[in-house]
Structures are given as C-alpha cells and as structure tokens.
Write a protein that holds these residues in place. Sequence first.
Motif, PDB file in Angstrom:
ATOM      1  N   UNK A 419       0.828  -1.215   0.000  1.00  0.00           N
ATOM      2  CA  UNK A 419       0.000   0.000   0.000  1.00  0.00           C
ATOM      3  C   UNK A 419       0.858   1.260   0.000  1.00  0.00           C
ATOM      4  N   UNK A 420       1.764   1.420   0.982  1.00  0.00           N
ATOM      5  CA  UNK A 420       2.568   2.648   0.915  1.00  0.00           C
ATOM      6  C   UNK A 420       3.648   2.606  -0.163  1.00  0.00           C
ATOM      7  N   UNK A 421       4.024   1.420  -0.637  1.00  0.00           N
ATOM      8  CA  UNK A 421       5.173   1.349  -1.544  1.00  0.00           C
ATOM      9  C   UNK A 421       4.783   1.220  -3.009  1.00  0.00           C
ATOM     10  N   UNK A 422       3.544   0.864  -3.274  1.00  0.00           N
ATOM     11  CA  UNK A 422       3.116   0.649  -4.652  1.00  0.00           C
ATOM     12  C   UNK A 422       3.379   1.890  -5.496  1.00  0.00           C
ATOM     13  N   UNK A 423       3.960   1.666  -6.687  1.00  0.00           N
ATOM     14  CA  UNK A 423       4.230   2.765  -7.616  1.00  0.00           C
ATOM     15  C   UNK A 423       5.125   3.864  -7.049  1.00  0.00           C
ATOM     16  N   UNK A 424       5.932   3.534  -6.056  1.00  0.00           N
ATOM     17  CA  UNK A 424       6.904   4.522  -5.598  1.00  0.00           C
ATOM     18  C   UNK A 424       8.268   4.150  -6.169  1.00  0.00           C
ATOM     19  N   UNK A 425       9.267   4.958  -5.844  1.00  0.00           N
ATOM     20  CA  UNK A 425      10.610   4.655  -6.307  1.00  0.00           C
ATOM     21  C   UNK A 425      11.153   3.377  -5.703  1.00  0.00           C
ATOM     22  N   UNK A 426      10.533   2.895  -4.636  1.00  0.00           N
ATOM     23  CA  UNK A 426      10.943   1.604  -4.091  1.00  0.00           C
ATOM     24  C   UNK A 426      10.767   0.524  -5.152  1.00  0.00           C
ATOM     25  N   UNK A 489       8.132   7.678   0.120  1.00  0.00           N
ATOM     26  CA  UNK A 489       6.847   7.698  -0.577  1.00  0.00           C
ATOM     27  C   UNK A 489       6.878   8.412  -1.916  1.00  0.00           C
ATOM     28  N   UNK A 490       8.076   8.642  -2.485  1.00  0.00           N
ATOM     29  CA  UNK A 490       8.148   9.410  -3.733  1.00  0.00           C
ATOM     30  C   UNK A 490       7.543   8.595  -4.883  1.00  0.00           C
ATOM     31  N   UNK A 491       6.499   9.102  -5.534  1.00  0.00           N
ATOM     32  CA  UNK A 491       5.876   8.317  -6.600  1.00  0.00           C
ATOM     33  C   UNK A 491       6.721   8.287  -7.871  1.00  0.00           C
ATOM     34  N   UNK A 492       6.592   7.181  -8.614  1.00  0.00           N
ATOM     35  CA  UNK A 492       7.297   7.069  -9.884  1.00  0.00           C
ATOM     36  C   UNK A 492       6.502   7.793 -10.963  1.00  0.00           C
TER      37      UNK A 492
END
Lengths: 648, 402
Positions: A419-426, A489-492
């Motif tokens: 949830x917090x990591x989806x579509x982030x730079x992670x 939380x930076x989004x891609x």
Amino acid sequence: MATHEMTVAAVAHADEHAHDHGHHKETFWTKYIFSQDHKTIAKQFLITGFVAGFIGILLSAIFRLQLAFPDKSFPFLETILGKWAPEGRLDPNFYMALVTMHGTILVFWLLTGGLSGTFANLLIPLQIGARDMASPFLNMLSFHFFFWGTVVLFASFFVETGPAAAGWTVYPPLSALPQAMPGSGLGMVLWIIALVLFVVGVLMGGLNYITTVLNMRTKGMSLMRMPLVVWALFTVAILGLLSFPPAVAAFILLLFDHSLGTSFYLSDIYIAGQALPQQGGNPLLYLHLFWFLGHPEVYIVLLPALGITSELISTHARKPIFGYKVMVYSILGIAFVSFIVWAHHMFVSGMNPLLGSIFTATTLLVAIPSAMKIFNYIFTLWKGRIHLTVPMLFAIGTVSFFISGGLTGFFLGVAPLDIPLHNTYFVVGHFHLVMGVSAVFAMFGGTYHWFPRLWGRMMNNRLGYIHFWLTFIGANLVFFPMYYMGFGGVPRRYYAFTEFDFTKSWQDLNVFITIAALVTIAGQLLFVYNFFHSMFWGKPAPRNPWKATTLEWSSPVKHIHGNWPGKLPVVYRWPYDYSKPGAPADFIPQYISDEDIARGVRWWEDDFEPLSVIDREEPSEGEAAKVSPEPTPVPALSPNHKPDAPTA
Amino acid sequence: MQGALGHSGMKLLPYLCRYMSRMRWMSAVGLLGLGWAQIGAAAKARAAEIALEQAQQAAAFDWSGFLWKLVWIETLLIVFLAFRLIQLVVRYTGYDPFARWDRDKVNMRLWMLVGLGGLFFAVWGTFKYAPLYLPASASEHGKLIDGLRDGIISFTYPAFILVHLMLFYMIWRYYNGKVRQAVYEETHHGLERASLIAISIPVVAIAIAGIYIWSLPVHGQKPQEGQKTLEIELVAEQFQWRVRYPGADYKLGRYHYTLIGGENVLGLDFTDPKAQDDILPAAKEIHLPVGALVTIHVRSKDVLHSLFLPHFRTHIYAVPGQKNQVMLVPTITTKEMRRKLGKPDFDFELACNQLCGGAHYNMRMKVVVETWEEYQQWLSTQKPAHAPSEQVTEIRKSSQTL
C-alpha cells in the motif's frame, strides 16, 4: 528460364547440403540478412537488441536530466527533440513518452528479444549438439518479425503526436483514448503493432527452441545432462508460449477500444467535455490480462540471465555447479509459480481483497526457489578456484544485484506493505536491480564469455574490467538510493518532484542519481567500442578459450553451416566435470569418454583438435576391452596454467 | 628524480620519444584533427552568431560559451589521443606497464574495496536519509503496516549484508592464486536442506503476518463503541481531485457520469434527495476528523488515477466504471503532527499515483486532520451543491442513475 534453373539448382543444393556444409556461394543477403544459420541469427538478435537497448538507455539520460533539474533549460534538448522540448524544457507529455519507450525497449527488446533471442539461438543447438534449429526458416522469420517490430516501434518517435506515453504497461483508458494524452494517438497504434510483431517473433522462436531441445539433442545428451542455461532457455520458451498470447489478446482488444469504439476496458467515462457512450467494460480486465503476461515476463527476462550466470560461475570457478538438480527444479518451480502471482501488481487496484491474501502467499513462494539459486551460486564459489575474468565479474555482479533487488521483493509482495510502496521509487529500485541490471549484467557477461564463439575473436580484457567496475558501481549508485526515496513515498512517473512537500526534499539525491546515471551511461561507450572493435580487430580466439566443458567449444572457430563438419559429438558426461579428482585436467568436456581418458587424449592442450575425438570411428568391442580402465595420470599443470599471470 | 618518477616512467621515456619521431604523421593527423575541430566549432559558432546578429541587430558574441565549447572539444580530443597513444606505445614497444598486474588479485582487492565500501554506504545512506522518510503513520491501520515493514527490514537488511559478506568471503578466500585447486563437489544435501529451511521460515512468517494485516485496512474495520463515522467521496479527473461530503443526512447521493456538465462537475443526480444536500468544498482541501472511521469512496471521471495518502498508508486506484473504497482512522491532527515533527508548515497530502497524463505529477490536494468540533465548524461554512432548476427538469427526463 533462369528462374527455373535457379530453383532446380537450389533444390539440388539443398540436397547435397546434408552432406557438404560450408563452401557454397552466399550473397550478402543470404549470409547476413536472410540467414537461416542459428549463429548468424544470434548475432542479429544481439546487435539489434544492443542497439535498441542503448537507445533506450539514452532516453533515460534525457528524463533523468529533467528529474534532477526540473527548472533548468537545456537548449540542446530543443535541438534534438524539437517541439517536444520548447525552449529547452521537456514537455511533460513527452517525458511520459520517454519513460514509456525506455521501459518497452529495455524490457521487451533488450531483455527478452536481445537476451533470449541471442543466447537461445547461439547456445541451444551448439550446446545440445544439433546442426541447427528444428526449423531454420521459422527461426529466420522470428528475427525478421522482431526486426520489423523494432522498426515500427522506433518509427513511432516520428509521428506528429509522439510515441506511446501511457507507461510501458499502457493501462487503458489512458492508452485507449486519444483525447487523454497526445501519446495515445497514432503512437499507441504503432506501439501495439510493434508489440504484436514482436510477440509473433518470440512465439516462432519459442516454438523452435522447445522443439529443438526436445527432439534434436545429440546421442547421450539426456535432459539431466543439459547445461543449466539450456534448461533456462527451454523453460523460458514454454513460459513465453503460454503467457504472450493473452497479452496479444489484451493488446488487440485495446486496439479495438482505441480505434473501433468497443468497450472492453471502457466504461462511464467523461473526458474532454464529453460523456463517452462506452459502458460495461473495466480497465481491471486489461490489468489482469497484461500482468498474466507481465509477471512471467519478469522470469522470461530473469531465467536466461540466471542460466548464463550458472554457466559462467561454474566455468570460471572451475567447480561443478552446486546442486544441479536443485537448480533445475528451481527453474521449473519459478516458472510454475510465476503464473500464479500476477495479481501482486494489482493489490491496490480495487480487486477483490481476498485475492490480495492469495497472491501474497503465492508471491512469497517465489522467494524459495530464487533464494535456493542464490545460495547455490555462493556454494559453487565455495572451495572453488575463482578466476576473476571479465565474464566472471559480471556473473558475480548479477548475483549481487539479484540479492540487493530480490530481498526487497519481500516488501512489495506482501499486500499491506504494498500500500505505501506501490508505484513509488521503491518499486523502481526493486525491479531495476532484480531484473533490469542483473539481467543486463548476465547479458554482458554472456557476451564477453561467448564473444569468441560468435566472432572467433576475444574482447579486450582491460576495457572489459573498466567497463565492469564503472557499471557495477554506477548502477548501484543509481538504483540503491531509490529505496530510500521509496521509504519517503516518492511516486514514480512524476515529471517533477516540485509540487509536493514530501517529494521536494529529495531533490539533492535526484541530482546525485542523475550524475551517476550519466556517467554510467557514458561508460557503456567503452563496451560499444570494445564490442565493435574486437569484432574486426580483436585477438583471434583459441578453440576453447575458457577451458569449458560444454559442446559449443568443440565446433570449429570459423562458423560453418551445421556446426560440426563431420559427425555430431556424442555426450558421455554431465556438463560440469570441473576439477574432477583423478582427472588429468581440471575440466573434462562432455564429448570425452572414459575410454578417451584412458587412451590418453590430451584435450586440455592448446592445439587439441576436438574433431579428432568426435569424428573417430566407434571403437569395436574388442578394442574397447583392451583399453585399461585406469586413466593414465598426467601430472602436467598445463590446464591450470594462468595465461595472464606473470611468468616469474 | 629516479625515485620520484619511478623506474617504469624512466623506462617509458625513450620509447615515447622514439615513438613520437616514428609516428610523426600520427601526431600531425592528431594536430590537424584538433585544428579542424577548432576551426569547425569556431565557424559554426560564428555562423550561429551571424544569424543571431541579423535577427536581433545587437547581440554580443558569446565568448564564454564559445570557449567552453572549445574546452569540451579539446578535452575529448586529448582523452582520445592519450588513449590511442598508450595503445600504440604498447603495440610498438611491447612495453606494457600493466602486464605485471595479477588480474585475479587486483580484482579480488577491488571486490573487497567496492563491496565492503558499498555495504557501508548502503547502511550509512539508510540512516542519512531517515529524516526524509515518511513519518510514523497517521492512521490506525498504518501502524500495523509500519510494524510489518520494520519486521521485514529486521530480516532483510541483515540478510542483505550477510549474503553479500558470504559472497565477498568466497571471492577473498578462493580466488585463483590463493587457491590452486578447486574441490569437486556436486552437492551437499545438508547444506541444501539448511538453506531451504533458512529461507522458508521467514517466508511463512511474513506471509502469515501479511495476510493477517491485509484483512484490516480495507474491509475489516468496524466502528467501535461511540466512534464517529464519516463517508466521503473523492473523484479524480485529469488533473485534479474533487471531494464530496454528505450533508445533514450523512449520506452521499447518487450520481451518473452522463449527468456531468456545466456546474454539476460530479454528475450528481439531483432527483435523489440525498444528493441535494451534498457538499462540494470550493477549496482544494480535504478535512478529516481525528479518530473517526472515514470511508472514502473513490472514483474516476476519465482515466485510471490512484488515491495516494502516503502519510496515512492509504492507496487505492480510481477506476472509471468501478466503485472502490478504502477506510482509515486518522490518529493525529495536522497541528499535533506539526508540533511533533517540529515543522510548522507540514501538511498531509493527497497525490495521484497512477500515470494519468502529462500533469500527473501535479494533482495535489491538502489534507487537514482536525478535531471533530473543528471539522463540524468547517463543514458548516461550506455550501451544499445545488442544481440550477432547469437542469433538474432535464435530468428528470433522463433519470438514469446507478
């Protein structure tokens, strides 16, 4: 009638082909363009893949510039991009197009077509002892579909509305509605056409690989004596055959929605001041279809890479691959599980939450065979004799990236943490490390390793070392910090990080990543130079430069049709007989029988001619009985001699 | 002098001189190339300058830009020539300063340096950037997610370091040179079994924890005794969010996408009495009462978007044609959070996190968490959405609603 005569001649020629290989007249077209020789097709895939991949990486240089300096103007961008960079500022829509094409090119063209296409074509026939693929003609077509797919894909850069820009996953409705963004116009149609051509090519290749592996193995080459890279390529061909067709269906339906007004994925849409008539479709259908390909695709990229790594590590550590059977079962296990994990890309898409639980469980299952492979690589190195050659460095690099990237799969594979990591730079960091860089490294390693087999010349070692260290350090500096950004939380797929408080503070790190990326990309020029220079002017390669056991090193350095001029080699042992106790050398090729050892065949010497063993008449039974069962011990250290070491 | 320059340097010098005299033409070509590039660059710059002058009548020659170009070109040329020089010296003299390097030893040392250094910097960076990570969750279920994250880190980070150390140890201990003979070993069942168990235990543990926690945030929450509840709707479009609050009836009214138009930006069906008092705040702000169970209905007007509330660990796609919803309980007000973090201008934010077009990066909405009283007070200042009378009749004619 000249044509008639020619046809007759061609038929007659094809007849004698079976007996007499090599010395017939070939024009430029038959030799380099419409070649049906698997080795030439491998070269074609390799060069097309690398060229496309290099362009794809250059695209990332442009968008990395934008991410690091969102408020700076670069006049040279206007020079090369024209209206997509007015006054040197990148257009946000074109930024998305760059991201999309970068992903498409690297995932499909470099790491699927380039990687599998090259090494399956080169290695499958040569390593299982076949004269060519089961259907050389289909094989040629496979490359030509791939090539024309490439042409169509790159042509989309030049249409007025720009190339596809909805991300490499091209989720509808964004990709289906030309009014949603410019890239969803003609560029999207071309993208779909390119992908369909590409998939047709992949399927033709895959059919061929499966048929060849199942039917054309030479005498003695049982399935459990195949090198792991052949196992991987074989499994990947099956994966592709099962998973690409649903994706093609998804793309065709998308094309219908895009151009014919159907509503497979569209419903309840109000866009550009207009309510669309389409009702009843759902984009999640596309997501399911796409990821049903998309996740196996990850392993279509990864398994050949790991297969290559197995070969390189075992050969250059002079030690059998640890747990061959476990490795084979891991490949099969990963392939099977890869079909039942796709929805972990959709945990937060609003699908039934129950699926989240199920796909969490299946996703984590992948960790087990993957980790077994990693442990087996490390145990292969254990007590080995590790020659740190260029291919070996790249293989170890692959393992290292696979660890760094694979472990973060534990975060993303668990639904709640997604949830917090989806579509982030992670996520960006994760897949670049685990399947992007690690597969690219395996491809580099494979290229350095099999270059002598492809072009009969060695690549330059020193440039190779510099290239490796630059790329290894650079890629880590680029992608590892992305994990930190992911925890922020930076989004891609953001054009700029200037609009949100929680992304603004990462600007310094973005500048750092961009500089690292630019240096790393520039470093690839070393490889480009080395590759093309060595192709023509490299040091001529010996027959078996790495002292490897597999069959590809037994065929003549100069390529001939049919691979072996006389008989096909017969296989007497598994492919990992390195450092076998009692053996006179630290490797025993697969075509050397115990009788040959007893007879005193000296296969480790530089002037050894494998054909003298392969083409030998079968010993009669009486003769075989005369041979003593004890191998003659040869104390000479010649096979362990280090060619690069100083002679003291 | 001998000591300073080193033995190899002195040995190289005569070769260099001889090489230079023998390879005069190469140097000439190099210099010619250098000159040619300079002249070309100068000519190009001059042509550009003339064009600029004609266009603007009065533009001064950009000397610094011109010089920078020259510096770049010359640097590249010098690097190339140096590279070529070394190559030719090696080829013609046979003197190779790197020939004595032991390939295995040098690379082993590089692995130790880069590998161990890399591990150090990875850990260092993790701590250095910790202040920029998202602060502790501001929602109830987010605390569980944070706990799970910390649990997984406490397993993966040591594993990352340990497995890498194993890898580096193998390189250090078994590189060619230190070892002259590999040990033939096909497999070791004990080791295989041990690694299977070592990986299976965390996998099972993480799976159980993950599946349990997954059931909480989306569909497992029930209002507790005396807990306030609130249902709001967030609607995404290219490129902004719109929020809808229920009116006095605490119920959101019906809508249909064909009704969108004019002032009815969300396509509310005003024949539904529940819709008539719904509130569409004008400011780009979402107000949430702390401690209440908030259900957010998420939908999209055009393409896929995604509701991403990073501070609340809340994330769900906005899918056209599909009703999605998430639940959360904010646990801390904006004011308290500012005090806690020591950042007086901190705000919770809502972002779009599914590629939706060119301005995808700019779909910000501020989220304000406040006490129930403050929330009620804010809500009372907002006007209900009302339909112009003529539009209502029009809608009644085509009363197509969900």
